[in-house]
Write a protein that holds these residues in place. Structure first.
Motif, PDB file in Angstrom:
ATOM      1  N   PHE A  21      21.770  94.681  28.130  1.00 22.31           N
ATOM      2  CA  PHE A  21      23.176  94.814  27.742  1.00 22.31           C
ATOM      3  C   PHE A  21      23.562  96.283  27.570  1.00 22.31           C
ATOM      4  O   PHE A  21      24.714  96.661  27.838  1.00 22.31           O
ATOM      5  N   GLN A  24      24.169  97.467  31.033  1.00 19.30           N
ATOM      6  CA  GLN A  24      25.399  96.863  31.540  1.00 19.30           C
ATOM      7  C   GLN A  24      26.633  97.523  30.940  1.00 19.30           C
ATOM      8  O   GLN A  24      27.635  97.753  31.636  1.00 19.30           O
ATOM      9  N   SER A  66      29.231  94.137  25.476  1.00 21.80           N
ATOM     10  CA  SER A  66      27.863  94.397  25.926  1.00 21.80           C
ATOM     11  C   SER A  66      27.194  95.448  25.056  1.00 21.80           C
ATOM     12  O   SER A  66      26.002  95.343  24.727  1.00 21.80           O
ATOM     13  N   PRO A  77      27.024  88.581  22.614  1.00 21.10           N
ATOM     14  CA  PRO A  77      26.808  87.963  23.929  1.00 21.10           C
ATOM     15  C   PRO A  77      27.659  86.716  24.148  1.00 21.10           C
ATOM     16  O   PRO A  77      27.959  86.368  25.288  1.00 21.10           O
ATOM     17  N   ALA A  80      30.619  88.389  25.693  1.00 17.19           N
ATOM     18  CA  ALA A  80      30.373  89.095  26.953  1.00 17.19           C
ATOM     19  C   ALA A  80      29.975  88.148  28.077  1.00 17.19           C
ATOM     20  O   ALA A  80      30.462  88.286  29.209  1.00 17.19           O
ATOM     21  N   VAL A  81      29.116  87.178  27.794  1.00 17.31           N
ATOM     22  CA  VAL A  81      28.606  86.311  28.862  1.00 17.31           C
ATOM     23  C   VAL A  81      29.694  85.399  29.433  1.00 17.31           C
ATOM     24  O   VAL A  81      29.893  85.365  30.657  1.00 17.31           O
ATOM     25  N   THR A  84      32.082  87.472  31.494  1.00 19.32           N
ATOM     26  CA  THR A  84      31.479  87.893  32.752  1.00 19.32           C
ATOM     27  C   THR A  84      31.500  86.755  33.769  1.00 19.32           C
ATOM     28  O   THR A  84      31.831  86.962  34.949  1.00 19.32           O
ATOM     29  N   SER A 112      26.611  88.394  36.027  1.00 10.99           N
ATOM     30  CA  SER A 112      26.602  87.087  35.366  1.00 10.99           C
ATOM     31  C   SER A 112      25.174  86.585  35.203  1.00 10.99           C
ATOM     32  O   SER A 112      24.783  86.096  34.130  1.00 10.99           O
ATOM     33  N   SER A 115      23.411  88.860  32.644  1.00 16.53           N
ATOM     34  CA  SER A 115      23.902  88.649  31.281  1.00 16.53           C
ATOM     35  C   SER A 115      23.377  87.349  30.697  1.00 16.53           C
ATOM     36  O   SER A 115      22.968  87.290  29.531  1.00 16.53           O
ATOM     37  N   TRP A 119      20.944  87.114  27.501  1.00 19.08           N
ATOM     38  CA  TRP A 119      21.369  86.334  26.339  1.00 19.08           C
ATOM     39  C   TRP A 119      20.265  85.354  25.913  1.00 19.08           C
ATOM     40  O   TRP A 119      19.945  85.212  24.731  1.00 19.08           O
TER      41      TRP A 119
END
Length: 318
Positions: A21, A24, A66, A77, A80-81, A84, A112, A115, A119
């Motif tokens: 992360f 990223q 991230s 996350p 973010a996930v 994404t 993706s 991530s 996660w």
């Protein structure tokens, strides 16, 4: 040890997730800087989308989230996930419909996957590799049958898998590569690349068939997990490399990519190798060790996984 060879709640792997992360977040910040300063980057990754409008959402939900995930904020996350994944889906639809922003779609699809894996590493300390072998790929011992019948089953499996993974998927990937304008101009290499790819495909297919014959005639089963062999096989190509079928499949995919002139199909083959090596192989080998014990451990210690070498000394199955 958990499935896939990763210990649950392993702080090292959790740190790897946080490290991803961090990378990223930095990559996202650099990308946004390039979007606002380099027209070519903006066109290749956003197409006709208004960068200011996208940045208003993406900077806090992707870049900042991230960064917070990298700092160990557990809820970050969860922002973010999904974001994404949503952006990747939107870019894939847009790039497919318009032929623009293909590099953005490709980058976000990769982000993706990364991530989601990061996660899982942060939440569980491992990737649940057991999910890689479900349904038709789940490990089940084959029903006992004559060598001829097992060989016919193996040929049927190979036909289905080869058509899907070496024809349907590569053609689809190559189509997206062209549609998203991801092609790399290498016309001077097209002829030699096709020839090399054809050689690799033929050689790897021969290896796969050789392994199929050994597995069906000596192991009373097939090379696939769904009908795995009832006996430990140390014959044919299995004397020189532990997983000739997997090796054949990866080389076949790379060969098809070279024949199609598609770097994305070659990457598909490389990703297949990583997927199999780190997710599938540990589960398969754990099953073999459970069923064959010291015989398999001795075989594993003497024969390499990927690179063919001298055959092992005879190992008596127990």
């Amino acid at each position: 040890m958990a499935a896939g060879g990763i210990v649950a709640e392993n702080p090292v792997w959790m740190a790897v997730g946080r490290g991803y992360f961090a990378v990223q977040s930095l990559a996202g910040a650099l990308w946004w800087f390039a979007v606002f300063t380099v027209d070519a980057v903006r066109e290749a990754t956003l197409g006709g989308a208004d960068p200011r409008l996208v940045a208003m959402l993406d900077v806090p939900l992707f870049v900042v989230a991230s960064l917070l995930a990298a700092l160990g904020i557990r809820w970050a996350p969860r922002i973010a996930v999904p974001w994404t994944l949503l952006v990747a889906f939107a870019l894939v639809i847009g790039a497919t419909a318009t032929g623009r922003a293909g590099w953005g779609a490709f980058a976000m699809v990769a982000a993706s996957a990364g991530s989601l894996a990061a996660w899982l590493l942060m939440e569980r300390g491992r990737i649940p590799a057991e999910l890689a072998l479900v349904g038709p790929l789940s490990i089940r011992v084959a029903r006992s049958a004559s060598p001829a019948r097992q060989f016919l089953r193996t040929l049927a499996q190979l036909a289905v898998f080869w058509v899907f993974f070496l024809v349907v998927l590569p053609v689809l990937i190559a189509w997206f590569e062209a549609r998203w304008n991801l092609r790399i101009d290498a016309s001077e290499w097209r002829g030699p690349g096709f020839a090399v790819g054809l050689i690799l495909l033929v050689a790897a297919s021969a290896l796969g068939i050789w392994a199929a014959i050994a597995m069906s005639t000596r192991g009373d089963g097939t090379p696939l997990p769904s009908a795995t062999a009832r006996r430990l096989v140390i014959a044919g190509p299995y004397r020189n490399v532990r997983n000739p079928m997997a090796l054949a499949g990866i080389v076949q995919a790379v060969g098809v990519g070279l024949m199609l002139g598609s770097w994305l199909v070659v990457l598909y083959g490389v990703c297949g190798a990583a997927y199999w090596n780190w997710l599938v192989r540990p589960i398969e080998e754990a099953d073999l060790e459970t069923r064959f014990g010291e015989s398999f451990r001795a075989y594993r210690d003497r024969v390499r996984c990927w690179l063919p070498g001298p055959g092992p000394r005879p190992v008596r199955a127990r």
